[in-house]
Design a protein around this motif. Structure first.
Motif, PDB file in Angstrom:
ATOM      1  N   ALA A 254      46.424  27.422  38.401  1.00 40.88           N
ATOM      2  CA  ALA A 254      45.407  28.462  38.523  1.00 40.88           C
ATOM      3  C   ALA A 254      46.009  29.595  39.332  1.00 40.88           C
ATOM      4  CB  ALA A 254      44.145  27.936  39.202  1.00 40.88           C
ATOM      5  N   GLN A 255      45.641  30.810  38.995  1.00 44.53           N
ATOM      6  CA  GLN A 255      46.264  31.965  39.638  1.00 44.53           C
ATOM      7  C   GLN A 255      45.212  32.951  40.122  1.00 44.53           C
ATOM      8  OE1 GLN A 255      49.652  32.683  40.329  1.00 44.53           O
ATOM      9  NE2 GLN A 255      48.530  34.163  41.590  1.00 44.53           N
ATOM     10  N   LEU A 256      45.306  33.330  41.393  1.00 45.63           N
ATOM     11  CA  LEU A 256      44.473  34.393  41.935  1.00 45.63           C
ATOM     12  C   LEU A 256      45.130  35.726  41.613  1.00 45.63           C
ATOM     13  CD1 LEU A 256      42.189  35.566  43.673  1.00 45.63           C
ATOM     14  CD2 LEU A 256      43.656  35.197  45.673  1.00 45.63           C
ATOM     15  N   ILE A 257      44.402  36.592  40.919  1.00 48.58           N
ATOM     16  CA  ILE A 257      44.880  37.927  40.553  1.00 48.58           C
ATOM     17  C   ILE A 257      44.032  38.947  41.297  1.00 48.58           C
ATOM     18  CG2 ILE A 257      45.167  39.580  38.668  1.00 48.58           C
ATOM     19  CD1 ILE A 257      45.526  37.143  36.818  1.00 48.58           C
ATOM     20  N   ILE A 258      44.674  39.869  41.995  1.00 45.91           N
ATOM     21  CA  ILE A 258      43.980  40.872  42.796  1.00 45.91           C
ATOM     22  C   ILE A 258      44.272  42.262  42.236  1.00 45.91           C
ATOM     23  CG2 ILE A 258      43.822  41.953  45.070  1.00 45.91           C
ATOM     24  CD1 ILE A 258      44.463  39.230  46.292  1.00 45.91           C
ATOM     25  N   ALA A 259      43.215  43.048  42.086  1.00 40.42           N
ATOM     26  CA  ALA A 259      43.341  44.446  41.679  1.00 40.42           C
ATOM     27  C   ALA A 259      43.051  45.324  42.890  1.00 40.42           C
ATOM     28  CB  ALA A 259      42.370  44.769  40.546  1.00 40.42           C
ATOM     29  N   GLU A 260      43.982  46.231  43.182  1.00 40.86           N
ATOM     30  CA  GLU A 260      43.827  47.172  44.286  1.00 40.86           C
ATOM     31  C   GLU A 260      43.593  48.552  43.668  1.00 40.86           C
ATOM     32  OE1 GLU A 260      46.048  46.651  48.354  1.00 40.86           O
ATOM     33  OE2 GLU A 260      47.230  47.980  47.074  1.00 40.86           O
ATOM     34  N   PHE A 261      42.429  49.145  43.941  1.00 38.90           N
ATOM     35  CA  PHE A 261      42.000  50.376  43.285  1.00 38.90           C
ATOM     36  C   PHE A 261      42.381  51.606  44.116  1.00 38.90           C
ATOM     37  CE2 PHE A 261      39.321  47.014  41.788  1.00 38.90           C
ATOM     38  CZ  PHE A 261      38.968  47.338  40.481  1.00 38.90           C
ATOM     39  N   TYR A 262      42.969  52.593  43.431  1.00 38.33           N
ATOM     40  CA  TYR A 262      43.285  53.890  44.048  1.00 38.33           C
ATOM     41  C   TYR A 262      42.623  54.987  43.209  1.00 38.33           C
ATOM     42  CZ  TYR A 262      46.881  51.426  46.692  1.00 38.33           C
ATOM     43  OH  TYR A 262      47.552  50.555  47.525  1.00 38.33           O
ATOM     44  N   GLU A 263      42.002  55.936  43.873  1.00 33.31           N
ATOM     45  CA  GLU A 263      41.315  56.997  43.138  1.00 33.31           C
ATOM     46  C   GLU A 263      42.298  57.813  42.298  1.00 33.31           C
ATOM     47  OE1 GLU A 263      37.700  60.178  43.917  1.00 33.31           O
ATOM     48  OE2 GLU A 263      39.009  59.600  45.567  1.00 33.31           O
ATOM     49  N   SER A 264      43.532  57.969  42.794  1.00 35.31           N
ATOM     50  CA  SER A 264      44.563  58.656  42.030  1.00 35.31           C
ATOM     51  C   SER A 264      45.902  58.025  42.365  1.00 35.31           C
ATOM     52  CB  SER A 264      44.587  60.153  42.349  1.00 35.31           C
ATOM     53  OG  SER A 264      45.063  60.366  43.669  1.00 35.31           O
ATOM     54  N   ALA A 265      46.900  58.294  41.530  1.00 32.52           N
ATOM     55  CA  ALA A 265      48.224  57.703  41.719  1.00 32.52           C
ATOM     56  C   ALA A 265      48.896  58.203  43.000  1.00 32.52           C
ATOM     57  CB  ALA A 265      49.099  58.012  40.510  1.00 32.52           C
ATOM     58  N   GLU A 266      48.454  59.348  43.514  1.00 30.69           N
ATOM     59  CA  GLU A 266      49.071  59.933  44.710  1.00 30.69           C
ATOM     60  C   GLU A 266      48.515  59.341  45.999  1.00 30.69           C
ATOM     61  OE1 GLU A 266      47.765  61.836  42.202  1.00 30.69           O
ATOM     62  OE2 GLU A 266      49.750  62.107  41.268  1.00 30.69           O
ATOM     63  N   ASP A 267      47.380  58.644  45.917  1.00 25.81           N
ATOM     64  CA  ASP A 267      46.746  58.122  47.124  1.00 25.81           C
ATOM     65  C   ASP A 267      47.569  56.999  47.745  1.00 25.81           C
ATOM     66  OD1 ASP A 267      44.738  59.905  46.785  1.00 25.81           O
ATOM     67  OD2 ASP A 267      43.255  58.463  46.046  1.00 25.81           O
ATOM     68  N   ILE A 268      47.498  56.894  49.053  1.00 28.53           N
ATOM     69  CA  ILE A 268      48.237  55.877  49.797  1.00 28.53           C
ATOM     70  C   ILE A 268      47.365  54.655  50.066  1.00 28.53           C
ATOM     71  CG2 ILE A 268      49.436  55.365  51.953  1.00 28.53           C
ATOM     72  CD1 ILE A 268      50.234  58.294  52.095  1.00 28.53           C
ATOM     73  N   SER A 269      46.088  54.888  50.386  1.00 28.14           N
ATOM     74  CA  SER A 269      45.196  53.795  50.758  1.00 28.14           C
ATOM     75  C   SER A 269      44.260  53.450  49.600  1.00 28.14           C
ATOM     76  CB  SER A 269      44.371  54.169  51.986  1.00 28.14           C
ATOM     77  OG  SER A 269      45.218  54.451  53.085  1.00 28.14           O
ATOM     78  N   PRO A 270      44.046  52.164  49.318  1.00 30.45           N
ATOM     79  CA  PRO A 270      43.123  51.771  48.255  1.00 30.45           C
ATOM     80  C   PRO A 270      41.680  51.991  48.684  1.00 30.45           C
ATOM     81  CG  PRO A 270      43.916  49.830  49.405  1.00 30.45           C
ATOM     82  CD  PRO A 270      44.683  50.993  49.962  1.00 30.45           C
ATOM     83  N   VAL A 271      40.815  52.216  47.698  1.00 33.25           N
ATOM     84  CA  VAL A 271      39.389  52.376  47.988  1.00 33.25           C
ATOM     85  C   VAL A 271      38.629  51.066  47.809  1.00 33.25           C
ATOM     86  CG1 VAL A 271      39.376  54.815  47.381  1.00 33.25           C
ATOM     87  CG2 VAL A 271      38.915  53.116  45.599  1.00 33.25           C
ATOM     88  N   PHE A 272      39.264  50.080  47.150  1.00 32.49           N
ATOM     89  CA  PHE A 272      38.601  48.794  46.957  1.00 32.49           C
ATOM     90  C   PHE A 272      39.631  47.772  46.487  1.00 32.49           C
ATOM     91  CE2 PHE A 272      35.577  45.638  45.399  1.00 32.49           C
ATOM     92  CZ  PHE A 272      34.527  45.789  46.298  1.00 32.49           C
TER      93      PHE A 272
END
Length: 358
Positions: free
Chosen positions: A221-239
């Motif tokens: 079983a594998q935990l898959i995590i999605a890290e959301f960025y408002e744009s490709a230039e952003d440094i910090s994820p929003v969620f």
């Protein structure tokens, strides 16, 4: 000599027949999220409209490939059992609160009423239970799923991650994992996603909003995590959001059990809920799903476990800490230091992975 690596982060239910069952709750692609206008109490989207209604369908497969029949379907909402005593239309029976419908044949639940409102701005929990029958043996199974309720005044981001299936089988060898990003009730487009397998960035999957997961991507079983960025230039994820994909064809799985303490590995009398000065001790172990036998002969196991915040999917504690892996740590102690954050009490998820030589 070859190395074997397997991972999991929940206890596998096992049958006396030697088979292993896997239970997941499959959605229909509709986000389990409602935002509430604090002034008017109006929820968005409106779940009284059929096109907006989430449908949750239980899915059970056996490691052996044998057919599994489900019965005694039961759903609970925030700890209270739903009673489906209303009228039945097109195979769906409404409950007494007129907010849920059940398909008694499949056990699927349809949400037909708004759950968020001026009197409910907190996240809700649905719990499904049933009796699974395989090889003439009955076995109870349970699974929970969260519903996000957000106040629109918070104007916060919320990321959703779903899969076409959470169980890879012989007939379904791949899963398409898809994301959606919301800001309040507004769905965003053009965002960037960084994909992770546990703590490791999954660069080969790119930065698109969806990926395809194959058998080779999953060890048990594998935990898959999605890290959301408002744009490709952003440094910090929003969620950050996470999902678990199971390969029902793998031979080995990691399971967990409650034990009394680090020095007393018996299960009788073990604490199962975290409270002040009452930690929970969780022991990870490996089971062969084909024979239903625990692997006790492994001598060179290298274990890594993470206590994860189930809302942000960030690691609250890594056991052992980086650089101190002696290869023998298969015990995790969970305390209020992990479950109580910012004066909020909440559950956590333990992810354990092991590698050994075969």
């Amino acid at each position: 000599m070859s190395n074997i690596t397997v991972q999991n982060h929940f206890t596998i239910r096992r049958l006396r027949t030697g088979d292993t069952l896997f239970l997941t709750i499959e959605g229909n692609g509709v986000p389990l999220i409602q935002t509430v206008n604090a002034s008017t109490g109006i929820s968005t989207p409106d779940w009284t409209t059929e096109a907006n209604q989430p449908v949750l369908t239980p899915k059970v497969n056996a490691a052996s490939g044998n057919p599994v029949a489900l019965s005694a379907h039961k759903w609970m909402y925030n700890g209270s059992e739903l009673t489906f005593t209303g009228t039945t239309t097109d195979g769906w029976t409404i409950d007494s609160s007129e907010r849920f419908k059940i398909n008694r044949t499949t056990g699927a639940l349809r949400i037909v009423g708004n759950l968020g409102g001026a009197d409910n701005l907190d996240s809700d929990v649905l719990q499904y239970s049933c009796v699974a029958t395989a090889g003439e043996i009955d076995y109870p199974m349970t699974r929970s799923i969260d519903i996000q309720i957000l106040g629109s005044g918070a104007a916060s981001y919320y990321g959703m991650i779903t899969a076409t299936t959470e169980q890879i089988t012989a007939n379904t060898p791949t899963a398409t994992v898809t994301t959606r990003l919301f800001f309040g009730s507004e769905e965003k487009t053009g965002y960037t996603v960084k994909w992770y397998k546990d703590e490791d960035i999954w660069t080969e999957k790119g930065n698109g909003s969806s990926i395809i997961v194959k058998r080779g991507d999953v060890d048990g079983a594998q935990l898959i995590i999605a890290e959301f960025y408002e744009s490709a230039e952003d440094i910090s994820p929003v969620f950050r959001a996470g999902i678990r994909i199971i390969d029902t064809l793998d031979d080995y799985f990691v399971a967990h059990r409650y034990v009394v303490s680090a020095t007393n590995r018996t299960t009788t009398g073990a604490n199962t809920e975290v409270a002040p000065n009452k930690p929970v001790y969780l022991e990870a172990y490996v089971v062969n799903v084909r024979t239903n036998v625990e692997l006790t002969w492994i001598t060179d196991a290298k274990w890594v476990s993470n206590i994860m915040d189930k809302d942000t999917w960030t690691s609250l504690l890594r056991v052992p800490v980086t650089g101190e892996n002696t290869g023998a740590t298969n015990l995790v102690m969970i305390t209020t230091a992990q479950t109580d954050k910012d004066n909020v009490e909440k559950d956590v998820v333990v992810v354990s992975e092991v590698e050994w030589s075969l």
